[in-house]
Motif scaffolding. Structure first.
Motif, PDB file in Angstrom:
ATOM      1  N   CYS A 107       0.040   7.258 -58.759  1.00 40.55           N
ATOM      2  CA  CYS A 107       0.247   6.052 -59.572  1.00 40.55           C
ATOM      3  C   CYS A 107      -0.496   4.821 -59.058  1.00 40.55           C
ATOM      4  N   ASN A 108      -1.164   4.919 -57.920  1.00 43.65           N
ATOM      5  CA  ASN A 108      -1.911   3.819 -57.314  1.00 43.65           C
ATOM      6  C   ASN A 108      -1.025   2.811 -56.586  1.00 43.65           C
ATOM      7  N   GLY A 109       0.277   3.066 -56.477  1.00 40.45           N
ATOM      8  CA  GLY A 109       1.148   2.161 -55.737  1.00 40.45           C
ATOM      9  C   GLY A 109       0.794   2.155 -54.257  1.00 40.45           C
ATOM     10  N   LYS A 110       1.299   1.164 -53.557  1.00 31.93           N
ATOM     11  CA  LYS A 110       1.059   1.079 -52.113  1.00 31.93           C
ATOM     12  C   LYS A 110       1.979   2.049 -51.385  1.00 31.93           C
ATOM     13  N   LEU A 111       1.436   2.674 -50.347  1.00 32.52           N
ATOM     14  CA  LEU A 111       2.219   3.592 -49.525  1.00 32.52           C
ATOM     15  C   LEU A 111       2.720   2.879 -48.279  1.00 32.52           C
ATOM     16  N   HIS A 121      10.348  20.257 -47.650  1.00 31.85           N
ATOM     17  CA  HIS A 121       9.101  21.010 -47.724  1.00 31.85           C
ATOM     18  C   HIS A 121       7.976  20.406 -46.884  1.00 31.85           C
ATOM     19  N   ALA A 122       8.211  19.278 -46.214  1.00 31.18           N
ATOM     20  CA  ALA A 122       7.195  18.684 -45.351  1.00 31.18           C
ATOM     21  C   ALA A 122       7.209  19.389 -43.999  1.00 31.18           C
ATOM     22  N   PRO A 123       6.031  19.681 -43.448  1.00 31.19           N
ATOM     23  CA  PRO A 123       5.985  20.321 -42.131  1.00 31.19           C
ATOM     24  C   PRO A 123       6.629  19.435 -41.072  1.00 31.19           C
ATOM     25  N   ASN A 124       7.345  20.072 -40.168  1.00 24.24           N
ATOM     26  CA  ASN A 124       7.998  19.337 -39.079  1.00 24.24           C
ATOM     27  C   ASN A 124       6.979  18.528 -38.291  1.00 24.24           C
ATOM     28  N   GLY A 125       7.363  17.340 -37.933  1.00 21.88           N
ATOM     29  CA  GLY A 125       6.514  16.486 -37.113  1.00 21.88           C
ATOM     30  C   GLY A 125       5.454  15.722 -37.876  1.00 21.88           C
ATOM     31  N   LYS A 126       5.321  15.940 -39.163  1.00 20.18           N
ATOM     32  CA  LYS A 126       4.309  15.226 -39.946  1.00 20.18           C
ATOM     33  C   LYS A 126       4.811  13.830 -40.300  1.00 20.18           C
ATOM     34  N   GLN A 127       3.924  12.837 -40.162  1.00 31.68           N
ATOM     35  CA  GLN A 127       4.236  11.479 -40.603  1.00 31.68           C
ATOM     36  C   GLN A 127       4.307  11.484 -42.126  1.00 31.68           C
ATOM     37  N   ILE A 128       5.322  10.838 -42.667  1.00 30.94           N
ATOM     38  CA  ILE A 128       5.526  10.784 -44.112  1.00 30.94           C
ATOM     39  C   ILE A 128       5.268   9.353 -44.591  1.00 30.94           C
ATOM     40  N   TRP A 129       4.602   9.228 -45.742  1.00 32.29           N
ATOM     41  CA  TRP A 129       4.422   7.952 -46.423  1.00 32.29           C
ATOM     42  C   TRP A 129       5.103   8.067 -47.771  1.00 32.29           C
ATOM     43  N   ARG A 130       5.660   6.957 -48.249  1.00 38.64           N
ATOM     44  CA  ARG A 130       6.339   6.941 -49.542  1.00 38.64           C
ATOM     45  C   ARG A 130       5.711   5.843 -50.410  1.00 38.64           C
ATOM     46  N   CYS A 131       5.518   6.173 -51.678  1.00 37.55           N
ATOM     47  CA  CYS A 131       4.989   5.198 -52.625  1.00 37.55           C
ATOM     48  C   CYS A 131       6.082   4.187 -52.948  1.00 37.55           C
ATOM     49  N   GLN A 132       5.737   2.912 -52.864  1.00 41.27           N
ATOM     50  CA  GLN A 132       6.696   1.854 -53.181  1.00 41.27           C
ATOM     51  C   GLN A 132       7.045   1.824 -54.663  1.00 41.27           C
TER      52      GLN A 132
END
Length: 154
Positions: A107-111, A121-132
């Motif tokens: 959607c082009n939102g900022k992460l 479902h995210a691999p363990n230890g991976k940094q996660i970003w979320r769209c605002q």
């Protein structure tokens, strides 16, 4: 338009892509460009595309020669293939490299970094970003590596 590399990375052009460039939109967002896409705005009419690009002070990228000629600030791409389109932009000085995720590819939102619970479902230890905006979560997985390889081969 001046070459994007002539400006500092803090003043990257903001972009508006027409309906023919959906795949390219994703790549540009992953490279950190603020990239509006016509179909995300439910806009297909050339006059509306031109108006939005102008009002939002965005560089219009299109495959439509007539639309490009009418744009105050436009870039005409000639290829149908997204890899070739990326090469055309690379030749114009666009920085097509990945850094930290900053724009939502959907959607082009900022992460923003998500330090809360990771999705199952995210691999363990991976940094996660979320769209605002749409709240979708991202991490550097196999898709990221595939895009990185594609861009490095340009």
């Amino acid at each position: 338009m001046d070459s994007p590399s002539s400006a500092s990375s803090l003043t990257r052009p903001t972009l508006f892509l027409d309906v023919m460039l959906g795949k390219l939109t994703t790549y540009l967002r992953m490279c950190g460009y603020d990239t509006a896409y016509a179909l995300d705005r439910d806009v297909e009419d050339d006059d509306q595309i031109l108006e939005l690009a102008q009002v939002e002070r965005r560089t219009l990228i299109t495959r439509d020669e007539l639309l490009s000629e009418r744009a105050e600030n436009g870039i005409l791409l000639t290829s149908l293939d997204v890899i070739e389109q990326l090469r055309e932009l690379d030749a114009r000085g666009f920085d097509l490299s990945l850094s930290e995720p900053s724009r939502c590819s959907s959607c082009n939102g900022k992460l923003i970094r998500d330090d809360g619970e990771s999705p199952e479902h995210a691999p363990n230890g991976k940094q996660i970003w979320r769209c605002q905006d749409c709240r979708k979560q991202f991490w550097k997985g196999s898709h990221w590596k595939s895009v990185e390889r594609t861009l490095s081969d340009l």
